[in-house]
Design a protein around this motif. Sequence first.
Motif, PDB file in Angstrom:
ATOM      1  N   LEU A  83       0.805  -1.026   0.029  1.00 16.31           N
ATOM      2  CA  LEU A  83       0.141   0.108  -0.031  1.00 16.31           C
ATOM      3  C   LEU A  83       0.993   1.503   0.099  1.00 16.31           C
ATOM      4  O   LEU A  83       1.809   1.264   0.871  1.00 16.31           O
ATOM      5  CB  LEU A  83      -0.890  -0.111   1.316  1.00 16.31           C
ATOM      6  N   PHE A  84       0.623   2.290  -0.864  1.00 15.78           N
ATOM      7  CA  PHE A  84       1.413   3.428  -0.846  1.00 15.78           C
ATOM      8  C   PHE A  84       0.659   4.697  -0.193  1.00 15.78           C
ATOM      9  O   PHE A  84      -0.355   4.994  -0.642  1.00 15.78           O
ATOM     10  CB  PHE A  84       1.732   3.762  -2.413  1.00 15.78           C
ATOM     11  N   ASN A  85       1.219   4.954   1.007  1.00 16.69           N
ATOM     12  CA  ASN A  85       0.437   5.760   1.694  1.00 16.69           C
ATOM     13  C   ASN A  85       1.093   7.178   1.730  1.00 16.69           C
ATOM     14  O   ASN A  85       2.329   7.433   1.821  1.00 16.69           O
ATOM     15  CB  ASN A  85       0.464   5.396   3.104  1.00 16.69           C
ATOM     16  N   ARG A  86       0.419   8.135   1.896  1.00 20.74           N
ATOM     17  CA  ARG A  86       0.937   9.694   2.028  1.00 20.74           C
ATOM     18  C   ARG A  86       0.320  10.334   3.276  1.00 20.74           C
ATOM     19  O   ARG A  86      -1.190  10.119   3.316  1.00 20.74           O
ATOM     20  CB  ARG A  86       0.666  10.557   0.839  1.00 20.74           C
ATOM     21  N   TYR A  87       0.914  10.813   4.038  1.00 18.66           N
ATOM     22  CA  TYR A  87       0.191  11.637   5.202  1.00 18.66           C
ATOM     23  C   TYR A  87       0.822  12.971   5.006  1.00 18.66           C
ATOM     24  O   TYR A  87       2.047  13.333   4.770  1.00 18.66           O
ATOM     25  CB  TYR A  87       1.152  11.145   6.546  1.00 18.66           C
ATOM     26  N   VAL A  88      -0.217  14.129   5.275  1.00 22.20           N
ATOM     27  CA  VAL A  88       0.127  15.318   5.136  1.00 22.20           C
ATOM     28  C   VAL A  88      -0.176  16.173   6.498  1.00 22.20           C
ATOM     29  O   VAL A  88      -0.773  15.120   7.437  1.00 22.20           O
ATOM     30  CB  VAL A  88      -0.657  15.992   3.908  1.00 22.20           C
ATOM     31  N   ALA A  89      -0.203  17.200   6.791  1.00 22.77           N
ATOM     32  CA  ALA A  89      -0.290  17.822   7.886  1.00 22.77           C
ATOM     33  C   ALA A  89      -1.671  17.696   8.477  1.00 22.77           C
ATOM     34  O   ALA A  89      -2.538  17.608   7.804  1.00 22.77           O
ATOM     35  CB  ALA A  89      -0.079  19.389   8.183  1.00 22.77           C
ATOM     36  N   TYR A 124       9.679  16.224   6.562  1.00 25.86           N
ATOM     37  CA  TYR A 124       8.229  16.217   7.352  1.00 25.86           C
ATOM     38  C   TYR A 124       8.662  16.352   8.822  1.00 25.86           C
ATOM     39  O   TYR A 124       9.746  15.834   9.254  1.00 25.86           O
ATOM     40  CB  TYR A 124       7.289  15.038   7.029  1.00 25.86           C
ATOM     41  N   GLU A 125       7.562  16.818   9.564  1.00 27.76           N
ATOM     42  CA  GLU A 125       7.621  16.928  11.154  1.00 27.76           C
ATOM     43  C   GLU A 125       6.563  16.109  11.589  1.00 27.76           C
ATOM     44  O   GLU A 125       5.561  16.038  11.129  1.00 27.76           O
ATOM     45  CB  GLU A 125       7.659  18.464  11.675  1.00 27.76           C
ATOM     46  N   GLY A 126       7.124  15.378  12.563  1.00 24.79           N
ATOM     47  CA  GLY A 126       6.106  14.216  13.405  1.00 24.79           C
ATOM     48  C   GLY A 126       6.339  13.074  12.416  1.00 24.79           C
ATOM     49  O   GLY A 126       7.443  12.683  11.862  1.00 24.79           O
ATOM     50  N   GLY A 127       5.334  12.329  12.486  1.00 26.78           N
ATOM     51  CA  GLY A 127       5.189  10.952  11.538  1.00 26.78           C
ATOM     52  C   GLY A 127       5.996   9.930  12.033  1.00 26.78           C
ATOM     53  O   GLY A 127       6.238   8.863  11.274  1.00 26.78           O
ATOM     54  N   GLU A 128       6.653   9.954  13.111  1.00 24.15           N
ATOM     55  CA  GLU A 128       7.277   8.626  13.524  1.00 24.15           C
ATOM     56  C   GLU A 128       6.308   7.408  13.515  1.00 24.15           C
ATOM     57  O   GLU A 128       5.117   7.448  13.960  1.00 24.15           O
ATOM     58  CB  GLU A 128       8.029   8.973  14.923  1.00 24.15           C
ATOM     59  N   LEU A 129       6.953   6.322  13.178  1.00 31.22           N
ATOM     60  CA  LEU A 129       6.132   4.935  13.343  1.00 31.22           C
ATOM     61  C   LEU A 129       6.583   4.673  14.856  1.00 31.22           C
ATOM     62  O   LEU A 129       7.692   4.090  15.126  1.00 31.22           O
ATOM     63  CB  LEU A 129       6.839   3.962  12.402  1.00 31.22           C
ATOM     64  N   GLU A 159       2.449   8.732  14.415  1.00 33.48           N
ATOM     65  CA  GLU A 159       2.187   9.946  15.085  1.00 33.48           C
ATOM     66  C   GLU A 159       1.650  11.165  13.987  1.00 33.48           C
ATOM     67  O   GLU A 159       2.085  11.030  12.820  1.00 33.48           O
ATOM     68  CB  GLU A 159       3.523  10.731  15.764  1.00 33.48           C
ATOM     69  N   ALA A 160       0.948  11.915  14.374  1.00 34.56           N
ATOM     70  CA  ALA A 160       0.593  13.137  13.682  1.00 34.56           C
ATOM     71  C   ALA A 160       1.655  13.878  13.159  1.00 34.56           C
ATOM     72  O   ALA A 160       2.576  14.296  13.397  1.00 34.56           O
ATOM     73  CB  ALA A 160      -0.312  14.044  14.455  1.00 34.56           C
ATOM     74  N   ILE A 161       1.309  14.275  11.632  1.00 33.97           N
ATOM     75  CA  ILE A 161       2.178  15.089  10.959  1.00 33.97           C
ATOM     76  C   ILE A 161       2.044  16.462  11.022  1.00 33.97           C
ATOM     77  O   ILE A 161       0.741  16.619  11.067  1.00 33.97           O
ATOM     78  CB  ILE A 161       2.021  14.690   9.247  1.00 33.97           C
ATOM     79  N   THR A 162       2.859  17.215  11.460  1.00 35.29           N
ATOM     80  CA  THR A 162       2.677  18.536  11.829  1.00 35.29           C
ATOM     81  C   THR A 162       3.172  19.705  10.734  1.00 35.29           C
ATOM     82  O   THR A 162       3.155  20.970  10.785  1.00 35.29           O
ATOM     83  CB  THR A 162       3.342  19.094  13.288  1.00 35.29           C
TER      84      THR A 162
END
Length: 223
Positions: A83-89, A124-129, A159-162
């Motif tokens: 699955l190819f995922n993108r997380y934005v703020a 990116y900021e945040g986003g840790e697995l 974690e949430a992307i900021t």
Amino acid sequence: MLLAIENVLTGEELTNARELFAKAQFVDGRVTAGQLAAKVKNNLQLAANTAETQALTGIVHDALHCNPLFVSAALPKVVCPPLFNRYVAGMDFGIHVDNAIRVGATTFRTDVSGTLFLSEPEDYEGGELIIEDTYGVQAIKLPAGSLVLYPSSSLHRVEAITGGHRDVAVFWVQSMIRDVAQRSLLFQLDAGIQSLRARAPESPEIIPLVATYHNLLRLWADI
């Protein structure tokens, strides 16, 4: 066993993957989540039937099967299409455990989960697995092209992307070795054999160690 593997993708492969992401159309990531995971999943995802997704799948699968550390650690029987995922703020993925069975063109058991990072940590900021394993809570944020493998039974979250955006390929493996402890022992034994072969290729201990590895594999493998 939690394992980080560097440089799974070459620079050229990573460039190609990013170009495909730049052209891709995204959908709500909840379309592939289980009933409980859908309540805490908040990201974007490439649709399975697009040309970009098929090309990206080929890049990732070829890289995985050519990586000896991945093969040694996962001992894959089935590697599902990623699955190819993108997380934005503002996006995140709450605490969950991966479904034990993935149903699709091929139905398989999930033994090993993998996250292949396509964005650099500074993008990116945040986003840790965040992975909860037997050694405590691990926060994972790897360079682009690097992979983390962990047992699919682990509780984990993103974690949430900021700021910025986080692109990843997520996939699951049914291993030939179902038991995580047995799989870890085989990985450690193989690593020892490879180290000995590199340092002393004519060592007489190599053949009995290889025989032990393959006899354990024969004893434990589910194929």
